[in-house]
Every structure is written in C-alpha cells, then in structure tokens.
Motif scaffolding. Structure first.
Motif, short mmCIF file in Angstrom:
data_model
loop_
_atom_site.label_atom_id
_atom_site.label_comp_id
_atom_site.label_asym_id
_atom_site.label_seq_id
_atom_site.Cartn_x
_atom_site.Cartn_y
_atom_site.Cartn_z
N THR A 132 0.75 -0.79 0.13
CA THR A 132 0.42 0.02 0.06
C THR A 132 0.76 1.04 -0.29
OG1 THR A 132 -2.02 -1.22 1.28
CG2 THR A 132 -1.53 0.94 0.87
N GLN A 133 0.85 2.09 -1.44
CA GLN A 133 2.00 3.28 -1.16
C GLN A 133 0.33 4.77 -1.09
OE1 GLN A 133 4.41 3.49 -1.18
NE2 GLN A 133 5.09 1.59 -1.41
N THR A 134 1.32 5.53 -0.85
CA THR A 134 0.03 6.85 -0.19
C THR A 134 0.73 7.62 -1.32
OG1 THR A 134 -1.29 5.84 1.65
CG2 THR A 134 -1.77 7.94 0.89
N LEU A 135 0.35 8.81 -1.86
CA LEU A 135 0.97 10.04 -2.53
C LEU A 135 -0.63 11.50 -1.98
CD1 LEU A 135 2.25 8.99 -5.86
CD2 LEU A 135 3.67 9.53 -4.05
N SER A 136 0.54 12.41 -1.53
CA SER A 136 -0.81 13.43 -1.57
C SER A 136 -0.87 14.06 -2.48
CB SER A 136 0.26 14.45 -0.68
OG SER A 136 1.41 14.94 -1.08
N ALA A 154 1.30 6.37 -10.94
CA ALA A 154 1.44 5.14 -9.65
C ALA A 154 2.18 4.20 -10.90
CB ALA A 154 0.03 5.27 -9.58
N ASP A 215 -6.93 15.43 -1.69
CA ASP A 215 -6.23 15.67 -1.00
C ASP A 215 -5.41 14.56 -0.93
OD1 ASP A 215 -5.86 16.11 1.80
OD2 ASP A 215 -6.16 14.22 2.20
N ASN A 216 -5.12 13.55 -1.68
CA ASN A 216 -4.62 11.69 -1.34
C ASN A 216 -4.88 10.70 -2.26
OD1 ASN A 216 -5.14 10.45 0.07
ND2 ASN A 216 -5.10 11.63 1.98
N VAL A 217 -3.84 10.45 -2.92
CA VAL A 217 -4.04 8.63 -3.37
C VAL A 217 -3.85 7.75 -2.54
CG1 VAL A 217 -3.94 7.53 -5.71
CG2 VAL A 217 -4.25 10.08 -5.34
N THR A 218 -4.37 6.27 -2.28
CA THR A 218 -3.81 5.47 -2.53
C THR A 218 -3.52 4.47 -3.31
OG1 THR A 218 -4.00 6.39 -0.15
CG2 THR A 218 -3.81 3.31 -0.51
N LEU A 219 -2.39 3.38 -3.79
CA LEU A 219 -2.73 2.45 -4.37
C LEU A 219 -2.16 0.70 -3.22
CD1 LEU A 219 -2.95 0.99 -7.39
CD2 LEU A 219 -0.12 1.32 -6.74
N SER A 220 -3.24 0.10 -3.85
CA SER A 220 -2.81 -1.55 -3.04
C SER A 220 -3.16 -1.95 -4.02
CB SER A 220 -4.10 -1.57 -2.38
OG SER A 220 -4.90 -0.85 -1.23
#
Length: 235
Positions: A132-136, A154, A215-220
């Motif tokens: 899991t990676q999160t980017l602002s 991504a 606000d942010n993006v999360t990739l799983s």
C-alpha cells in the motif's frame, strides 16, 4: 474648459488602472484541524514557515490565513499535547486554492523505565504494508514527467509496470491486465478515470482527475480491503 476636463478624466483613469495593475494579488489559506477522532481542536496555531502569516482555529477547528501572496509554502500546525505537523510545498493560488486539513496525533509522555526480570521474551517483527502506497496531491503535482496525472504517477510505484505504449497510462500490476484494477473516488467506484480510453481497458492517454481537487491517492497492489468489489490486480 472641456479640453482640461477631458485631460483630468484621462489622468484619473490612468492612475486607477496603474494602481490596479501594481496592487498585489493575495489569497486565503484555510482548512480544519482535527484530532484522531475527527473532533475539532480549538486554539491550534497554524502558520506559514518563514513568514509572519498565521492564524488560530476557532471552535469548529477552522482556520483562515488571509492576505497570502501566491507561491509555495510549508504549512505548520502546533497544539499543546499533540504532535506538530507540516504540509510541505503547498501551492497557494490567486484563485482555487484547496483546503488544507490536518489530523493531529496525541503526543505521548515519556515515562520512567520499567524493568521486568525472569520473563520469557516474545519477539515479533513489525509488519509494514509494503503493498500500500499513499501520495499527497502536492507530490503528484510536482512529480517529474507526471503531467498532473494520478495514474502516470502510480505507474512508477513498486509492483506496477507501465503500459507498452508510452502515450498510455494503463496500470499493469503484478502482470495483470489493465482492466483488472478498480478505481474508487470518495468510496464510489469509477468505471473509467481516463479520457479516450480503449474498450476493455481502464487506461487512456490522460486522466480525468484534477489534482487540485483531491487530498491524497492510495494504491493497493495486494491484500485489498473487503469493501472493494472483486479487484483482481489493484485498487
């Protein structure tokens, strides 16, 4: 007499236009400061690093920093009993500046040590969700070569391969097909987030999502949450 009056009117118009041109354009930085239970924090200090501009939150946890010249700043919030937090390189625009919200963590106090003897030590490794990676939004907007496209950023994350064609932003996660990934926006599934997508594929030349409004993006790339409907490669 009319000639002098005309010159006076012309001089007045030029002076007003010049004043409007040289007046500095400013903006307002605003948002909310909440705790981990999403309760508002009253009296938190919010300021722009390296400037004299700042504000305190009201009873609703809302703050407003007015008359901010457009540019890039570090936004810092501090509150007694909580860990301070900084949002780096926020972009302040003359119009359309998004809200910058904070969720503060309680700062634990350092207690004296406790010595336990004659006890069996159980050691377990600390697990890290590497999938899991999160980017602002700031990271996406300033990412080199991303063209403010969420999906193109991504493609550079671990476990993700870019599409064969360099002009597309298909997500190939762990060898899966591009249409095996699902996209969610605020909890709602989006069948396609790209312009001019190919039928049967989720990718396209450019994304639909405007980075200024997220606000942010999360990739799983694995271990998906149960609330997501049947993803095969990624979320």
């Amino acid at each position: 007499m009319s000639f002098k009056l005309g010159r006076l009117i012309l001089f007045t118009i030029i002076a007003l236009v010049s004043e409007g041109l040289y007046s500095q354009v400013t903006a307002t930085v605003y948002g909310k400061v909440l705790d981990e239970l999403e309760a508002p924090l009253f009296g938190a200090s919010v300021f722009l690093e390296g400037t004299q501009l700042g504000a305190q939150t009201d009873f609703d946890g809302t703050y407003e920093i007015k008359e901010v010249p457009p540019g890039s700043y570090n936004l810092i919030v501090t509150y007694l009993g909580y860990k301070s937090q900084t949002k780096y390189n926020i972009i302040v625009r003359s119009k359309g500046t998004p809200a910058y919200n904070f969720i503060l963590e309680v700062e634990t106090e350092q207690l004296k040590e406790v010595v336990v003897s004659n006890a069996n030590i159980i050691s377990r490794p600390k697990e890290t969700p590497l999938s899991t990676q999160t980017l602002s939004a700031v990271e996406i907007a300033t990412y080199p070569g991303s063209n403010n496209d969420v999906v193109q950023v991504a493609q550079t994350l671990p476990g993700v391969s870019p599409s064969i064609g360099g002009f597309r932003n298909d997500l190939v996660i762990r060898g899966g097909a591009p249409n095996e990934s699902v996209y969610y926006l605020d909890g709602m599934e989006i069948p396609n987030i790209n312009h001019f997508s190919t039928q049967g594929s989720a990718g396209g030349p450019v994304g639909l999502i405007n980075v200024s409004f997220i606000d942010n993006v999360t990739l799983s790339t694995s271990a998906f949450n149960a609330r997501y409907d049947n993803p095969l490669s990624g979320v």
